[in-house]
Design a protein around this motif. Structure first.
Motif, PDB file in Angstrom:
ATOM      1  N   LEU A 250     -75.533 -28.507  46.327  1.00 57.95           N
ATOM      2  CA  LEU A 250     -75.337 -29.580  47.302  1.00 57.95           C
ATOM      3  C   LEU A 250     -74.822 -30.854  46.634  1.00 57.95           C
ATOM      4  O   LEU A 250     -73.962 -31.554  47.187  1.00 57.95           O
ATOM      5  CB  LEU A 250     -76.662 -29.858  48.034  1.00 57.95           C
ATOM      6  CG  LEU A 250     -77.142 -28.753  48.980  1.00 57.95           C
ATOM      7  CD1 LEU A 250     -78.523 -29.071  49.537  1.00 57.95           C
ATOM      8  CD2 LEU A 250     -76.147 -28.561  50.119  1.00 57.95           C
TER       9      LEU A 250
ATOM     10  N   TRP B 173     -71.170 -30.306  45.771  1.00 52.77           N
ATOM     11  CA  TRP B 173     -70.406 -30.334  47.032  1.00 52.77           C
ATOM     12  C   TRP B 173     -70.224 -31.771  47.525  1.00 52.77           C
ATOM     13  O   TRP B 173     -69.119 -32.176  47.912  1.00 52.77           O
ATOM     14  CB  TRP B 173     -71.163 -29.481  48.059  1.00 52.77           C
ATOM     15  CG  TRP B 173     -70.522 -29.393  49.408  1.00 52.77           C
ATOM     16  CD1 TRP B 173     -69.328 -29.927  49.805  1.00 52.77           C
ATOM     17  CD2 TRP B 173     -71.076 -28.740  50.557  1.00 52.77           C
ATOM     18  NE1 TRP B 173     -69.097 -29.642  51.124  1.00 52.77           N
ATOM     19  CE2 TRP B 173     -70.139 -28.917  51.611  1.00 52.77           C
ATOM     20  CE3 TRP B 173     -72.242 -28.021  50.804  1.00 52.77           C
ATOM     21  CZ2 TRP B 173     -70.368 -28.404  52.890  1.00 52.77           C
ATOM     22  CZ3 TRP B 173     -72.467 -27.510  52.070  1.00 52.77           C
ATOM     23  CH2 TRP B 173     -71.545 -27.690  53.096  1.00 52.77           C
ATOM     24  N   GLU B 174     -71.291 -32.578  47.493  1.00 48.92           N
ATOM     25  CA  GLU B 174     -71.222 -33.973  47.952  1.00 48.92           C
ATOM     26  C   GLU B 174     -70.231 -34.768  47.101  1.00 48.92           C
ATOM     27  O   GLU B 174     -69.410 -35.530  47.642  1.00 48.92           O
ATOM     28  CB  GLU B 174     -72.624 -34.596  47.870  1.00 48.92           C
ATOM     29  CG  GLU B 174     -72.722 -36.016  48.382  1.00 48.92           C
ATOM     30  CD  GLU B 174     -72.880 -36.087  49.891  1.00 48.92           C
ATOM     31  OE1 GLU B 174     -73.343 -35.103  50.465  1.00 48.92           O
ATOM     32  OE2 GLU B 174     -72.529 -37.127  50.477  1.00 48.92           O
TER      33      GLU B 174
ATOM     34  N   PRO C 154     -71.968 -32.579  52.583  1.00 52.60           N
ATOM     35  CA  PRO C 154     -73.167 -32.001  53.203  1.00 52.60           C
ATOM     36  C   PRO C 154     -73.979 -33.013  53.999  1.00 52.60           C
ATOM     37  O   PRO C 154     -74.607 -32.655  55.000  1.00 52.60           O
ATOM     38  CB  PRO C 154     -73.959 -31.435  52.023  1.00 52.60           C
ATOM     39  CG  PRO C 154     -73.335 -31.991  50.803  1.00 52.60           C
ATOM     40  CD  PRO C 154     -71.933 -32.339  51.139  1.00 52.60           C
TER      41      PRO C 154
ATOM     42  N   SER D  57     -71.707 -26.613  60.211  1.00 50.04           N
ATOM     43  CA  SER D  57     -73.056 -26.595  60.809  1.00 50.04           C
ATOM     44  C   SER D  57     -73.344 -25.239  61.432  1.00 50.04           C
ATOM     45  O   SER D  57     -74.435 -24.674  61.245  1.00 50.04           O
ATOM     46  CB  SER D  57     -73.156 -27.687  61.875  1.00 50.04           C
ATOM     47  OG  SER D  57     -72.925 -28.953  61.326  1.00 50.04           O
TER      48      SER D  57
ATOM     49  N   ILE E 151     -73.861 -22.598  58.726  1.00 50.29           N
ATOM     50  CA  ILE E 151     -75.179 -22.726  58.083  1.00 50.29           C
ATOM     51  C   ILE E 151     -76.276 -22.207  59.010  1.00 50.29           C
ATOM     52  O   ILE E 151     -77.235 -21.553  58.563  1.00 50.29           O
ATOM     53  CB  ILE E 151     -75.417 -24.197  57.689  1.00 50.29           C
ATOM     54  CG1 ILE E 151     -74.464 -24.575  56.556  1.00 50.29           C
ATOM     55  CG2 ILE E 151     -76.866 -24.418  57.261  1.00 50.29           C
ATOM     56  CD1 ILE E 151     -74.466 -26.048  56.215  1.00 50.29           C
TER      57      ILE E 151
END
Length: 282
Positions: free
Chosen positions: A45, A48-49, A65, A255, A258
């Protein structure tokens, strides 16, 4: 010269000590697995950010994210598209379709597999059909199902049914063929009829591979329903992915993806829990 002798312990005490040691080792292995898995998710995460905000900086191509989480929380109560359904309602549509097709396909696959294992001529008749259908992707049947059943709920459930049945037939056959002959001989020597032995001995002994086949079938069900909802549906998580993609709402696409992953993981964990209840060594 002094001689050192081991202090004798009772077998029961030794057995309890070994069991405690194995339990502690298993406990720490589970802890290590949880910690390493959690750290890898956090690292993913963070990377990714950073990539989304510093390298790409375009939410239409790769949203961060934190933005995906914000959009997901927003659509928990806000309908998408307008005047339609919220994300939980779309997810519920997909889950109901999957459960109906999956349960019907599992029951049919187990029944057909048991009949093929018990009766040779049934096996000789159905086996070529299964071998022919097994490599076919269920998605290839979508145009035919739309022509035959329209664009309602039936073709989506039939599509899942078509994908689940061959998997469950093969898993059931493999499980029943693997039951030890000594177990069947013991049941016969106790007076069990072929039907009683099939239900109470063979299928019970083959439950582990059958449940394993169900885990595989759950993944195939999600693949089928998302594709079907992209083609012919006005509700469902696949419909959300298609609509959001058309309007470059990439954060909502992520979204929905996920949510599919989380729901699929929950369903797989439930089947693994059943598998552990049936066989504690799994």
């Amino acid at each position: 010269m002094s001689e050192t002798r081991a202090i004798p312990t009772s077998p029961a005490r030794n057995g309890s000590g070994v069991a405690d040691g194995i339990e502690k080792e298993s406990f720490w292995l589970r802890r290590q697995k949880l910690v390493v898995g959690s750290l890898s998710m956090v690292a993913l995460l963070v990377v990714w950010e950073l990539v989304a905000r510093l390298a790409i900086d375009d939410p239409a191509i790769l949203p961060a994210p934190s933005l995906v989480l914000s959009v997901c929380l927003q659509h928990l109560t806000l309908p998408y598209p307008a005047q339609n359904s919220t994300l939980p309602e779309h997810t519920l549509y997909s889950i109901v379709r999957i459960l109906i097709g999956f349960v019907a396909g599992s029951i049919a696959g187990i029944a057909i597999g048991a009949a093929m294992s018990a009766i040779k001529w049934v096996r000789y008749a159905i086996d070529p059909v299964i071998e022919l259908m097994r490599p076919l992707p269920p998605l290839a049947f979508i145009p035919l199902l739309v022509v035959w059943f329209g664009i309602g709920e039936v073709p989506k459930m039939v599509l899942i049914f078509i994908g689940v049945v061959p998997i469950m037939i093969i898993a059931t056959l493999a499980g029943l063929d693997g039951v030890p002959k000594q177990l069947l001989d013991a049941a016969a020597s106790l007076g069990a009829s072929p039907r009683y032995a099939m239900v109470h001995v063979r299928i019970r002994a083959a439950l582990v591979p059958i449940v394993t086949g169900m885990r595989v079938a759950v993944g195939v069900s999600w693949t089928s329903i998302v594709a079907a909802e992209m083609i012919a549906a006005d509700h469902g998580i696949g419909y959300v992915i298609l609509e959001a993609g058309n309007y470059l709402d990439t954060a909502l696409v992520f979204s929905a993806i996920i949510i599919i992953g989380i729901v699929g993981l929950v369903m797989d964990r439930a089947l693994r829990l059943i598998l552990r209840k049936l066989d504690p060594t799994q």
